[in-house]
Design a protein around this motif. Structure first.
Motif, PDB file in Angstrom:
ATOM      1  N   ASP A   1      32.442  29.406  54.195  1.00 20.64           N
ATOM      2  CA  ASP A   1      33.319  28.864  55.236  1.00 20.64           C
ATOM      3  C   ASP A   1      34.283  27.874  54.584  1.00 20.64           C
ATOM      4  OD1 ASP A   1      32.032  30.295  57.213  1.00 20.64           O
ATOM      5  OD2 ASP A   1      30.575  28.706  57.595  1.00 20.64           O
ATOM      6  N   PRO A   2      35.603  28.081  54.707  1.00 20.24           N
ATOM      7  CA  PRO A   2      36.575  27.207  54.024  1.00 20.24           C
ATOM      8  C   PRO A   2      36.565  25.792  54.591  1.00 20.24           C
ATOM      9  CG  PRO A   2      37.699  28.740  55.492  1.00 20.24           C
ATOM     10  CD  PRO A   2      36.266  29.153  55.479  1.00 20.24           C
ATOM     11  N   LEU A   3      36.676  24.831  53.682  1.00 22.72           N
ATOM     12  CA  LEU A   3      36.786  23.427  54.063  1.00 22.72           C
ATOM     13  C   LEU A   3      38.205  22.906  53.891  1.00 22.72           C
ATOM     14  CD1 LEU A   3      33.526  21.940  52.467  1.00 22.72           C
ATOM     15  CD2 LEU A   3      33.880  22.642  54.838  1.00 22.72           C
ATOM     16  N   GLN A   4      38.817  23.165  52.722  1.00 20.87           N
ATOM     17  CA  GLN A   4      40.145  22.644  52.424  1.00 20.87           C
ATOM     18  C   GLN A   4      40.776  23.497  51.333  1.00 20.87           C
ATOM     19  OE1 GLN A   4      43.196  21.175  53.035  1.00 20.87           O
ATOM     20  NE2 GLN A   4      41.942  19.438  53.758  1.00 20.87           N
ATOM     21  N   GLU A   5      42.028  23.895  51.544  1.00 19.40           N
ATOM     22  CA  GLU A   5      42.736  24.682  50.548  1.00 19.40           C
ATOM     23  C   GLU A   5      43.336  23.798  49.453  1.00 19.40           C
ATOM     24  OE1 GLU A   5      43.396  27.970  50.040  1.00 19.40           O
ATOM     25  OE2 GLU A   5      42.008  28.572  51.624  1.00 19.40           O
ATOM     26  N   LYS A   6      43.689  22.568  49.801  1.00 16.02           N
ATOM     27  CA  LYS A   6      44.348  21.681  48.854  1.00 16.02           C
ATOM     28  C   LYS A   6      43.374  21.184  47.787  1.00 16.02           C
ATOM     29  CE  LYS A   6      47.618  20.093  52.387  1.00 16.02           C
ATOM     30  NZ  LYS A   6      48.153  18.912  53.117  1.00 16.02           N
ATOM     31  N   THR A   7      43.952  20.620  46.723  1.00 15.08           N
ATOM     32  CA  THR A   7      43.152  20.075  45.642  1.00 15.08           C
ATOM     33  C   THR A   7      42.777  18.634  45.965  1.00 15.08           C
ATOM     34  OG1 THR A   7      44.285  21.471  44.033  1.00 15.08           O
ATOM     35  CG2 THR A   7      43.078  19.587  43.176  1.00 15.08           C
ATOM     36  N   LEU A   8      41.470  18.364  46.093  1.00 15.73           N
ATOM     37  CA  LEU A   8      40.961  17.033  46.390  1.00 15.73           C
ATOM     38  C   LEU A   8      40.172  16.504  45.197  1.00 15.73           C
ATOM     39  CD1 LEU A   8      39.625  17.579  50.042  1.00 15.73           C
ATOM     40  CD2 LEU A   8      41.937  16.940  49.315  1.00 15.73           C
ATOM     41  N   GLU A   9      40.034  15.184  45.161  1.00 21.20           N
ATOM     42  CA  GLU A   9      39.205  14.601  44.104  1.00 21.20           C
ATOM     43  C   GLU A   9      37.750  15.023  44.251  1.00 21.20           C
ATOM     44  OE1 GLU A   9      39.564  10.407  43.927  1.00 21.20           O
ATOM     45  OE2 GLU A   9      41.701  10.412  43.382  1.00 21.20           O
ATOM     46  N   GLY A  10      37.285  15.195  45.466  1.00 21.86           N
ATOM     47  CA  GLY A  10      35.904  15.603  45.668  1.00 21.86           C
ATOM     48  C   GLY A  10      35.525  15.670  47.122  1.00 21.86           C
ATOM     49  N   TYR A  11      34.260  16.019  47.359  1.00 19.24           N
ATOM     50  CA  TYR A  11      33.709  16.182  48.701  1.00 19.24           C
ATOM     51  C   TYR A  11      32.417  15.377  48.801  1.00 19.24           C
ATOM     52  CZ  TYR A  11      36.930  20.123  49.322  1.00 19.24           C
ATOM     53  OH  TYR A  11      38.050  20.913  49.427  1.00 19.24           O
ATOM     54  N   ASN A  12      32.170  14.820  49.983  1.00 23.85           N
ATOM     55  CA  ASN A  12      30.942  14.077  50.257  1.00 23.85           C
ATOM     56  C   ASN A  12      30.117  14.818  51.311  1.00 23.85           C
ATOM     57  OD1 ASN A  12      31.437  11.765  48.561  1.00 23.85           O
ATOM     58  ND2 ASN A  12      33.002  11.128  50.039  1.00 23.85           N
ATOM     59  N   PHE A  13      28.792  14.767  51.135  1.00 23.77           N
ATOM     60  CA  PHE A  13      27.886  15.415  52.082  1.00 23.77           C
ATOM     61  C   PHE A  13      26.796  14.421  52.456  1.00 23.77           C
ATOM     62  CE2 PHE A  13      29.727  18.750  49.496  1.00 23.77           C
ATOM     63  CZ  PHE A  13      30.106  19.701  50.438  1.00 23.77           C
ATOM     64  N   THR A  14      26.467  14.398  53.729  1.00 27.03           N
ATOM     65  CA  THR A  14      25.378  13.555  54.224  1.00 27.03           C
ATOM     66  C   THR A  14      24.259  14.442  54.740  1.00 27.03           C
ATOM     67  OG1 THR A  14      26.398  13.429  56.423  1.00 27.03           O
ATOM     68  CG2 THR A  14      26.945  11.691  54.836  1.00 27.03           C
ATOM     69  N   GLY A  15      23.010  13.986  54.586  1.00 25.41           N
ATOM     70  CA  GLY A  15      21.864  14.771  55.015  1.00 25.41           C
ATOM     71  C   GLY A  15      20.883  13.944  55.805  1.00 25.41           C
ATOM     72  N   GLN A  16      19.776  14.550  56.162  1.00 22.88           N
ATOM     73  CA  GLN A  16      18.726  13.854  56.888  1.00 22.88           C
ATOM     74  C   GLN A  16      17.373  14.387  56.451  1.00 22.88           C
ATOM     75  OE1 GLN A  16      19.307  14.666  61.055  1.00 22.88           O
ATOM     76  NE2 GLN A  16      18.577  16.773  60.901  1.00 22.88           N
ATOM     77  N   HIS A  17      16.377  13.507  56.523  1.00 20.37           N
ATOM     78  CA  HIS A  17      15.025  13.905  56.144  1.00 20.37           C
ATOM     79  C   HIS A  17      14.411  14.805  57.221  1.00 20.37           C
ATOM     80  CE1 HIS A  17      14.300  10.704  52.907  1.00 20.37           C
ATOM     81  NE2 HIS A  17      14.069  11.878  52.368  1.00 20.37           N
ATOM     82  N   THR A  18      13.709  15.829  56.760  1.00 19.99           N
ATOM     83  CA  THR A  18      13.029  16.768  57.651  1.00 19.99           C
ATOM     84  C   THR A  18      11.622  16.994  57.131  1.00 19.99           C
ATOM     85  OG1 THR A  18      15.122  17.878  58.129  1.00 19.99           O
ATOM     86  CG2 THR A  18      13.111  19.068  58.698  1.00 19.99           C
TER      87      THR A  18
END
Length: 641
Positions: free
Chosen positions: A151-168
Motif C-alpha cells: 500500500d503506497p505511503l508517499q511517492e516523494k523522497t523523504l528522509e525517513g518514516y516513523n512507525f508506532t506500535g503497541q504491546h499485545t
C-alpha cells in the motif's frame, strides 16, 4: 421520526461493533519497502534495535540506511554493516520485514537478505500493530515510494518514516496466527516452541519433541550427554522448533555443496539448538534430529544442512559441513550433526534439470528411427528363416524384434503426440509406451533364459514358442492394465533442460511427480530392469566361461562381436541407467542414450554379421575337416545364443 432515529442508532451501533470486532485482529507482520536514493559514497546500513515497544524509524541519507527502534522482545543489535560486497544499484530497492511472533527482522537489500534479528520463541508481550506516524521532511537523498504491504505511503523522497506500535499478548497473537480465532485456518505463520533445560553435572542426555496436535510433520531431537561443557558446573540448553521458514529461503550453499539455491529450499521445520554463552563444535557424539515429514519422491535429493554463521552471520548460508544425512524411507530423515546452530532438511524442489537435453533428444530420435527400420528388417529376415529352420531361437529373436520395433516407434512419436494431443492423448500413449518397454525388457529376459536352456539343459526340450509369446506379449498387459485402472498414473511428463527451464521437453509417460506413479515405476519398470541386468551379466559370464578356450575365441573380432552382440541381446546396456558417478555423469548419460536408442540397430548388425560369418565359413571349409567342425559348432552355438 422516532423510528428513523432508532434505525440510525441501530446502524451506528452495528458499524461500531464491526469496527471493534475488526480491531481485535492484530497485524502478524510489518513489511515496509521503498527505494533508497543515495550518492556515490561507500554505503552501509546502520542498525540499532533493542527490546521494547516505543516505535521504529527507517531513514536514509546519501551514504547510510538507518533502522532504529525499540520493538523487539529479546533481540538487541547495534551494528554498522558495510554494503561494499553487495551489488548496489543507483536507486536501490529495499524491504524491511518484521515478525513479532518470532522476534525476527530481515532487511532485503537488492538481492541480499540480511538477518538482523534471528528467529526465536515468543515472549510474554509482542510489539505489533505498527502504524505509520509522523513522516520526516523531504530531501534530495532518502527513501522514495514508501509502501506498507504494497500500500503506497508517499511517492516523494523523504528522509525517513516513523512507525508506532503497541504491546499485545503473544499467546493471543499466536492463537490468531494458528487460525484458532474466529475460524481462521491459515497456519502459514504459527508460533515457535522453545524448550529449556539446566544441564548439571549428572546430565546424561535428553530427547525433546515438538508437541501439539497431530501435524503433517514431527521433529525429535536426541541430545547427547557430551553436549554439556566440561568446565562448567551447569549450563542452560535450549531447543527451539520453528515452523515459519519464510526467513530461511534456500540461499546459496558453500562452494563444495551439490544442491544449488535455485533448486532447493527448506522442506519443513527449522530447529535451533544452543547452549547459553557457549559455542559448541566437534561433538564426539553427534546431535541426532529425526524429521518425520511428508512424502518425498526418490528422485528429489535431500540433505541435512545447518546455518553456516561463520561464513556470514547476517545471511542464511546452508551448509552440509558437520552433518550426515540418513534417509529412512520417503517420509523420514535423520540428521546427525557435530555442532549447534539452526538445522533443517534441504530438499530439491523439482527433479534435477537435464544437461545437454537437446543433444540427447537428437540422439534419441536418430537412434529410435534407425532401430525401428532395423527391427523391421530383422522381422522380415526372421520370418523367412523361420520357414527354413525349426530352431526355436528364431521365434524368440522375432519376438524381441517386434517388441523393440513397437518401443522405438512409440518413443519416436511420444514428444510429438504430447505437444499435439495433450493430457488426453498422453494417458493412452503413456500406457502403450510403458507396455512396449515392459515387453521389450521381458523379451530380453527370455533371451537370457533361452541361452541358459541351450547351454545347461541340452537334453531337456525347450518350451514351445507360444509359451514365450504369452510371457513376452501378454504378461506385460497385466501390470499396465492394473495401473490404467487405478488412474492418474499415465499422462504428460516434462523434462526441464538445464539451459532453458521455461521450455521443457514434453513426452507421454508416467506422472513421476505423483507418489502412486512413482511407486508404480519402481515396482514395475525399475524392478524388472534390475532383474534383467543382473541376470544378463551372470549369463554373459557363463557364456564366456563355456567358449573362452575355443580357438575361434582367440580372434579379437569374433570375441568382440560375441560379447557385444550378447550384451545387446541380454539388455545389459540398460544397466547404465543405475550408474550415477558424478565426475562421469555426462559421459554415462550420453553412452546410455546412444546404446539403448540404437539397440535395435546393433541387434541387426549382430545377426547380419553372424549370418555373414556363417556363409563365409560354409564356403571356405569342406564339411568333414576337424577345424571346420569346431568352427561350425561354435557358430551354431553363437547363433543359438
Amino acid at each position: 421520526m422516532k423510528t428513523r432515529v432508532a434505525d440510525h442508532l441501530t446502524t451506528v451501533f452495528f458499524i461500531i461493533s464491526l469496527l471493534s470486532a475488526g480491531s481485535s485482529e492484530h497485524d502478524l507482520f510489518l513489511e515496509f519497502c521503498g527505494k533508497w536514493r543515495h550518492g556515490n559514497k561507500p554505503l552501509n546500513v546502520d542498525i540499532d534495535v533493542s527490546p521494547g515497544c516505543e516505535g521504529l524509524s527507517v531513514s536514509a541519507n546519501e551514504s547510510s540506511l538507518f533502522v532504529r527502534g525499540k520493538i523487539t522482545a529479546e533481540c538487541n543489535r547495534t551494528q554498522v554493516i558495510s554494503l561494499d560486497k553487495y551489488v548496489i544499484d543507483p536507486d536501490m530497492n529495499f524491504c524491511l520485514h518484521w515478525e513479532p511472533l518470532l522476534d525476527q527482522m530481515m532487511l532485503k537489500v537488492g538481492k541480499r537478505n540480511l538477518i538482523l534479528c534471528p528467529p526465536s520463541s515468543p515472549a510474554q508481550k509482542c510489539c505489533t500493530d505498527l502504524s505509520n506516524g509522523a513522516n520526516m521532511p523531504e530531501a534530495e537523498y532518502g527513501i522514495a515510494k514508501g509502501t506498507v504491504r504494497n500500500d503506497p505511503l508517499q511517492e516523494k523522497t523523504l528522509e525517513g518514516y516513523n512507525f508506532t506500535g503497541q504491546h499485545t499478548n503473544c499467546k493471543k497473537l499466536c492463537d490468531q496466527a494458528k487460525g484458532l480465532v474466529k475460524g481462521f485456518r491459515n497456519t502459514e505463520h504459527p508460533c515457535a516452541q522453545r524448550y529449556e533445560q539446566e544441564m548439571k553435572k549428572d546430565f546424561k542426555g535428553n530427547k525433546v519433541s515438538k508437541s501439539g496436535p497431530k501435524q503433517k510433520t514431527f521433529v525429535t531431537v536426541d541430545i547427547p550427554s557430551d553436549l554439556k561443557p566440561p568446565k562448567t558446573t551447569k549450563s542452560k540448553m535450549s531447543v527451539t522448533f520453528l515452523e515459519n521458514i519464510s526467513m530461511f529461503p534456500a540461499f546459496s550453499l558453500s562452494a563444495h555443496e551439490t544442491v544449488s539455491s535455485k533448486e532447493a529450499r527448506p522442506l519443513m521445520d527449522v530447529v535451533e539448538i544452543s547452549v547459553e554463552n557457549e559455542n559448541i563444535t566437534d561433538l564426539p557424539e553427534p546431535v541426532k534430529i529425526f524429521f518425520d515429514h511428508e512424502y518425498i519422491p526418490w528422485n528429489l535429493r535431500r540433505k541435512c544442512v545447518s546455518w553456516d554463521t561463520h561464513r556470514d552471520p547476517l545471511e542464511v548460508n546452508w551448509s552440509t559441513f558437520g552433518c550426515k544425512t540418513k534417509r529412512k524411507g520417503s517420509r523420514h530423515t535423520e540428521c546427525q550433526c557435530d555442532h549447534l546452530t539452526y538445522f533443517t532438511v534441504l530438499v530439491q524442489l523439482e527433479p534435477k534439470p537435464v544437461r545437454h537435453l537437446l543433444a540427447l533428444t537428437a540422439i534419441t530420435y536418430v537412434g529410435c528411427a534407425a532401430s525401428f527400420i532395423s527391427c523391421v528388417g530383422l522381422i522380415v529376415f526372421f520370418c523367412r528363416n523361420r520357414r527354413r529352420t525349426k530352431e526355436q531361437s528364431v521365434a524368440i529373436h522375432l519376438g524381441l524384434a517386434l517388441a523393440l520395433a513397437l518401443l522405438s516407434l512409440l518413443f519416436f512419436f511420444t514428444g510429438i503426440l504430447a505437444n499435439v494431443g495433450g493430457d488426453d492423448v498422453c494417458t493412452w500413449v503413456g500406457a502403450l509406451l510403458h507396455y512396449a518397454l515392459l515387453s521389450s525388457l521381458t523379451w530380453m529376459g527370455i533371451e537370457v533364459l533361452n541361452t541358459f536352456w541351450l547351454i545347461y539343459m541340452v537334453f531337456r526340450p525347450s518350451p514351445r514358442p507360444y509359451v514365450w509369446y504369452l510371457i513376452g506379449f501378454v504378461l506385460p498387459v497385466v501390470p499396465v492394465g492394473i495401473l490404467a485402472g487405478v488412474g492418474d498414473i499415465y499422462g504428460m511428463a516434462e523434462i526441464e533442460p538445464d539451459d532453458d527451464r521455461d521450455d521443457p521437453y514434453r513426452m507421454c509417460w508416467m506422472k513421476l511427480n505423483e507418489q502412486n506413479a512413482l511407486l508404480a515405476h519402481c515396482f514395475t519398470t525399475m524392478a524388472l530392469l534390475a532383474i534383467l541386468v543382473s541376470s544378463g551379466v551372470v549369463m554373459l559370464f557363463l557364456v564366456f566361461r563355456e567358449i573362452r578356450n575355443r580357438d575361434e575365441w582367440k580372434q579379437n573380432r569374433v570375441a568382440f562381436l560375441s560379447i557385444w552382440g550378447l550384451s545387446c541381446l541380454f539388455g545389459v546396456t540398460w544397466g547404465l541407467t543405475f550408474l550415477t558417478i558424478e565426475p562421469l555423469s555426462d559421459f554415462i548419460l550420453f553412452l546410455s542414450c546412444f546404446l539403448n536408442s540404437f539397440q535395435g540397430f546393433f541387434l541387426m548388425l549382430r545377426f547380419c554379421m553372424m549370418n555373414w560369418v556363417r556363409k563365409q565359413a560354409s564356403r571356405s571349409v569342406l564339411g568333414s575337416t576337424s577345424s571346420g567342425s569346431v568352427k561350425q559348432h561354435m557358430l551354431q552355438t553363437s547363433e543359438k545364443s
